[in-house]
Design a protein around this motif. Structure first.
Motif, PDB file in Angstrom:
ATOM      1  N   ALA A 128       0.829  -1.206   0.000  1.00 42.96           N
ATOM      2  CA  ALA A 128       0.000   0.000   0.000  1.00 42.96           C
ATOM      3  C   ALA A 128       0.861   1.253   0.000  1.00 42.96           C
ATOM      4  O   ALA A 128       0.583   2.203  -0.737  1.00 42.96           O
ATOM      5  N   ARG A 129       1.905   1.253   0.787  1.00 43.06           N
ATOM      6  CA  ARG A 129       2.780   2.433   0.828  1.00 43.06           C
ATOM      7  C   ARG A 129       3.539   2.603  -0.477  1.00 43.06           C
ATOM      8  O   ARG A 129       3.737   3.728  -0.934  1.00 43.06           O
ATOM      9  N   GLU A 130       3.949   1.501  -1.057  1.00 43.68           N
ATOM     10  CA  GLU A 130       4.663   1.573  -2.338  1.00 43.68           C
ATOM     11  C   GLU A 130       3.765   2.150  -3.428  1.00 43.68           C
ATOM     12  O   GLU A 130       4.221   2.895  -4.289  1.00 43.68           O
ATOM     13  N   GLN A 131       2.487   1.815  -3.363  1.00 41.44           N
ATOM     14  CA  GLN A 131       1.535   2.274  -4.374  1.00 41.44           C
ATOM     15  C   GLN A 131       0.841   3.577  -3.988  1.00 41.44           C
ATOM     16  O   GLN A 131       0.031   4.099  -4.741  1.00 41.44           O
ATOM     17  N   GLY A 132       1.149   4.079  -2.799  1.00 36.13           N
ATOM     18  CA  GLY A 132       0.512   5.301  -2.327  1.00 36.13           C
ATOM     19  C   GLY A 132      -0.970   5.107  -2.039  1.00 36.13           C
ATOM     20  O   GLY A 132      -1.762   6.035  -2.138  1.00 36.13           O
ATOM     21  N   ASP A 133      -1.352   3.895  -1.651  1.00 38.70           N
ATOM     22  CA  ASP A 133      -2.751   3.547  -1.402  1.00 38.70           C
ATOM     23  C   ASP A 133      -3.088   3.741   0.072  1.00 38.70           C
ATOM     24  O   ASP A 133      -3.052   2.808   0.867  1.00 38.70           O
ATOM     25  N   GLU A 134      -3.427   4.978   0.429  1.00 40.74           N
ATOM     26  CA  GLU A 134      -3.740   5.292   1.818  1.00 40.74           C
ATOM     27  C   GLU A 134      -5.009   4.581   2.288  1.00 40.74           C
ATOM     28  O   GLU A 134      -5.132   4.225   3.453  1.00 40.74           O
ATOM     29  N   ARG A 135      -5.944   4.383   1.386  1.00 37.11           N
ATOM     30  CA  ARG A 135      -7.195   3.721   1.743  1.00 37.11           C
ATOM     31  C   ARG A 135      -6.946   2.295   2.229  1.00 37.11           C
ATOM     32  O   ARG A 135      -7.498   1.851   3.229  1.00 37.11           O
ATOM     33  N   ALA A 136      -6.075   1.566   1.532  1.00 33.80           N
ATOM     34  CA  ALA A 136      -5.772   0.188   1.934  1.00 33.80           C
ATOM     35  C   ALA A 136      -5.145   0.162   3.322  1.00 33.80           C
ATOM     36  O   ALA A 136      -5.474  -0.697   4.140  1.00 33.80           O
TER      37      ALA A 136
END
Length: 140
Positions: free
Chosen positions: A61-69
Motif C-alpha cells: 500500500a505504501r509503495e503504491q501510495g494507497d492510503e485507503r488500503a
C-alpha cells in the motif's frame, strides 16, 4: 472510561499497522502475539502469521501510495484489538505500554505527553475559548 479505551484501541491499531512498515515490525509482531497468547493462546500463532501478511499489505500500500488500503488495515486491527480488550480488559495497561514503545518506530506523533487534548467545533457567530490550564481573557 469507555471513551479512553476506544481511543487507546484506535491509537494502538494505527501504531501497530504503522510499525509494520518499519525495521522494528518484528517487535510489533512479537508484542501483539504475546497479548493474544495471554487471552487466546490457541489463536496466537494464527494472529502472528496474519500480522506478517498484513505487513506485506502495508508495504504494498505504501509503495503504491494507497492510503485507503492502509486505513482499512488499521480498521481491521482496531476491531481485533477491541475484541481482545473486551475479552480481557486487564490488558489495557499492557496495550498502552506496547503502543508507547512502538509509536516512535512509526515516526508519528502520539497523544500529548500530559494527556490533554482539546477539540472544539464552532459555527456562525460562536466563540470558543479553550485552555489546558490557566487562561486570562481581557477585552480591550
Amino acid at each position: 472510561m469507555e471513551a479512553e479505551l476506544a481511543a487507546l484501541v484506535r491509537l494502538a491499531a494505527s501504531t501497530v499497522v504503522g510499525a509494520m512498515a518499519t525495521a522494528g515490525w518484528e517487535s510489533a509482531q512479537r508484542a501483539v502475539g504475546e497479548l493474544w497468547r495471554r487471552v487466546h493462546p490457541e489463536r496466537a500463532d494464527t494472529v502472528v502469521a496474519e500480522l506478517g501478511e498484513a505487513r506485506a499489505d502495508v508495504l504494498a500500500a505504501r509503495e503504491q501510495g494507497d492510503e485507503r488500503a492502509e486505513r482499512e488495515l488499521v480498521v481491521a486491527w482496531q476491531a481485533r484489538l477491541r475484541r481482545l480488550l473486551a475479552a480481557d480488559p486487564e490488558l489495557a495497561p499492557e496495550l498502552r505500554r506496547i503502543t508507547d514503545e512502538l509509536l516512535p518506530l512509526t515516526g508519528e506523533a502520539g497523544p500529548p505527553a500530559d494527556g490533554t487534548r482539546l477539540t472544539a467545533n464552532a459555527s456562525g457567530r460562536s466563540r470558543v475559548t479553550m485552555a489546558g490550564r490557566d487562561i486570562n481573557i481581557t477585552k480591550g
